[in-house]
Motif scaffolding. Structure first.
Motif, mmCIF file in Angstrom:
data_model
loop_
_atom_site.group_PDB
_atom_site.id
_atom_site.type_symbol
_atom_site.label_atom_id
_atom_site.label_comp_id
_atom_site.label_asym_id
_atom_site.label_seq_id
_atom_site.Cartn_x
_atom_site.Cartn_y
_atom_site.Cartn_z
ATOM 1 N N GLY A 1 10.884 -10.203 -42.608
ATOM 2 C CA GLY A 1 9.708 -9.365 -42.480
ATOM 3 C C GLY A 1 9.972 -7.913 -42.810
ATOM 4 N N GLU A 2 11.085 -7.640 -43.486
ATOM 5 C CA GLU A 2 11.454 -6.267 -43.788
ATOM 6 C C GLU A 2 11.117 -5.855 -45.217
ATOM 7 N N GLY A 3 10.320 -6.636 -45.912
ATOM 8 C CA GLY A 3 9.850 -6.267 -47.242
ATOM 9 C C GLY A 3 10.770 -6.677 -48.375
ATOM 10 N N SER A 4 10.344 -6.316 -49.583
ATOM 11 C CA SER A 4 11.088 -6.572 -50.824
ATOM 12 C C SER A 4 11.211 -8.051 -51.170
ATOM 13 N N GLN A 5 10.360 -8.917 -50.605
ATOM 14 C CA GLN A 5 10.522 -10.344 -50.844
ATOM 15 C C GLN A 5 10.382 -10.715 -52.309
ATOM 16 N N MET A 6 9.462 -10.100 -53.041
ATOM 17 C CA MET A 6 9.295 -10.445 -54.449
ATOM 18 C C MET A 6 10.505 -9.990 -55.270
ATOM 19 N N LYS A 7 11.016 -8.789 -54.983
ATOM 20 C CA LYS A 7 12.200 -8.292 -55.675
ATOM 21 C C LYS A 7 13.403 -9.181 -55.395
ATOM 22 N N ILE A 8 13.598 -9.524 -54.141
ATOM 23 C CA ILE A 8 14.750 -10.344 -53.749
ATOM 24 C C ILE A 8 14.648 -11.724 -54.367
ATOM 25 N N LEU A 9 13.503 -12.354 -54.221
ATOM 26 C CA LEU A 9 13.348 -13.696 -54.780
ATOM 27 C C LEU A 9 13.449 -13.665 -56.300
ATOM 28 N N GLY A 10 12.912 -12.635 -56.929
ATOM 29 C CA GLY A 10 13.034 -12.497 -58.382
ATOM 30 C C GLY A 10 14.482 -12.377 -58.816
ATOM 31 N N ALA A 11 15.266 -11.579 -58.086
ATOM 32 C CA ALA A 11 16.695 -11.435 -58.414
ATOM 33 C C ALA A 11 17.427 -12.759 -58.239
ATOM 34 N N VAL A 12 17.107 -13.479 -57.176
ATOM 35 C CA VAL A 12 17.747 -14.778 -56.926
ATOM 36 C C VAL A 12 17.369 -15.770 -58.024
ATOM 37 N N LEU B 1 5.128 -19.249 -51.669
ATOM 38 C CA LEU B 1 5.675 -18.387 -52.716
ATOM 39 C C LEU B 1 6.676 -19.157 -53.573
ATOM 40 N N TYR B 2 7.581 -19.887 -52.932
ATOM 41 C CA TYR B 2 8.568 -20.681 -53.679
ATOM 42 C C TYR B 2 7.874 -21.663 -54.615
ATOM 43 N N LYS B 3 6.858 -22.338 -54.119
ATOM 44 C CA LYS B 3 6.166 -23.340 -54.938
ATOM 45 C C LYS B 3 5.616 -22.710 -56.215
ATOM 46 N N ARG B 4 4.979 -21.545 -56.083
ATOM 47 C CA ARG B 4 4.404 -20.880 -57.259
ATOM 48 C C ARG B 4 5.488 -20.453 -58.243
ATOM 49 N N LEU B 5 6.535 -19.821 -57.737
ATOM 50 C CA LEU B 5 7.580 -19.319 -58.624
ATOM 51 C C LEU B 5 8.429 -20.435 -59.215
ATOM 52 N N VAL B 6 8.763 -21.431 -58.405
ATOM 53 C CA VAL B 6 9.670 -22.484 -58.858
ATOM 54 C C VAL B 6 9.012 -23.396 -59.890
ATOM 55 N N LYS B 7 7.725 -23.614 -59.795
ATOM 56 C CA LYS B 7 7.047 -24.431 -60.814
ATOM 57 C C LYS B 7 7.249 -23.821 -62.195
ATOM 58 N N ARG B 8 7.069 -22.523 -62.290
ATOM 59 C CA ARG B 8 7.255 -21.833 -63.568
ATOM 60 C C ARG B 8 8.720 -21.838 -63.993
ATOM 61 N N LYS C 1 -0.544 -11.626 -52.885
ATOM 62 C CA LYS C 1 0.166 -11.047 -54.017
ATOM 63 C C LYS C 1 -0.684 -11.153 -55.276
ATOM 64 N N THR C 2 -0.669 -10.100 -56.071
ATOM 65 C CA THR C 2 -1.409 -10.118 -57.321
ATOM 66 C C THR C 2 -0.578 -10.805 -58.393
ATOM 67 N N PHE C 3 -1.226 -11.131 -59.513
ATOM 68 C CA PHE C 3 -0.515 -11.733 -60.637
ATOM 69 C C PHE C 3 0.580 -10.797 -61.126
ATOM 70 N N GLN C 4 0.329 -9.488 -61.071
ATOM 71 C CA GLN C 4 1.329 -8.519 -61.507
ATOM 72 C C GLN C 4 2.584 -8.625 -60.644
ATOM 73 N N ARG D 1 8.278 -31.136 -41.484
ATOM 74 C CA ARG D 1 7.568 -30.278 -40.529
ATOM 75 C C ARG D 1 8.048 -28.830 -40.585
ATOM 76 N N ASN D 2 9.365 -28.627 -40.600
ATOM 77 C CA ASN D 2 9.883 -27.262 -40.505
ATOM 78 C C ASN D 2 10.487 -26.714 -41.794
ATOM 79 N N MET D 3 10.440 -27.481 -42.891
ATOM 80 C CA MET D 3 10.939 -26.965 -44.165
ATOM 81 C C MET D 3 10.448 -27.806 -45.337
ATOM 82 N N ASP D 4 10.455 -27.176 -46.501
ATOM 83 C CA ASP D 4 10.215 -27.880 -47.757
ATOM 84 C C ASP D 4 11.524 -27.852 -48.538
ATOM 85 N N THR D 5 11.881 -28.994 -49.122
ATOM 86 C CA THR D 5 13.067 -29.070 -49.955
ATOM 87 C C THR D 5 12.616 -29.215 -51.397
ATOM 88 N N PHE D 6 13.143 -28.341 -52.256
ATOM 89 C CA PHE D 6 12.805 -28.318 -53.666
ATOM 90 C C PHE D 6 13.927 -28.996 -54.438
#
Length: 160
Positions: free
Chosen positions: A81-92, A127-134, A2-5, A149-154
């Motif tokens: 795997g059906e796309g729109s992950q940045m849009k969906i995560l941004g909305a959330v 992706l979560y790590k990058r977005l959630v830090k900000r 993913k680009t910075f944009q 092993r199978n998940m990260d908890t934030f």
């Protein structure tokens, strides 16, 4: 990659959420919201529990799927795997920001990112790590990540 944009655009995603359910008691609260993004059904759930000091801890779960509108129908927490992950995560994230900003009594926010059964699917957690830090810092929260092993908890804790 993913680009910075794309990364920045996630924070610009605005959608209209519909309140599906709201339950408020003295020591616990439950909120369920729904929206659609690119023909994807998105469910966002907040579960709040009152702590001994009177503040609330808040668990967050979101689900997505390509089903017809309707609470939870055909949705999953798994990577689709059906796309729109940045849009969906941004909305959330934007909904979470608005929800938390209105609730100064929330001291802890917690959610998880799945890495698959064998722990090899780390794209979501990265992706979560990058977005959630900000996101955490702008709201005045510190961030701790518990990796398994199978998940990260934030875990976001409001700074005093």
């Amino acid at each position: 990659m993913k680009t910075f944009q794309h990364f920045s655009e996630a924070f610009d995603t605005k959608v209209k959420w519909k309140t599906i359910e709201k339950q408020v008691e003295d020591d616990a609260e439950y909120y369920l919201y729904e929206t659609r993004i690119d023909d994807r059904n998105i469910i966002l759930i907040y579960t709040l529990d009152k702590e001994d000091d009177g503040s609330f801890s808040c668990g967050v779960v979101f689900r997505t799927g390509s089903a017809k509108p309707g609470v939870g129908s055909g949705t999953t927490i798994a990577v689709t795997g059906e796309g729109s992950q940045m849009k969906i995560l941004g909305a959330v994230i934007n909904h979470m920001k608005e929800f938390i900003e209105k609730r100064i009594d929330i001291s802890i926010v917690e959610f998880s990112a799945d890495k698959g059964r064998d722990g090899s699917s780390t794209s979501r957690t990265s992706l979560y790590k990058r977005l959630v830090k900000r996101f955490a810092n702008t709201l005045g929260f510190s961030l701790e990540i518990e990796s398994q092993r199978n998940m990260d908890t934030f875990i976001l804790t409001r700074k005093k």
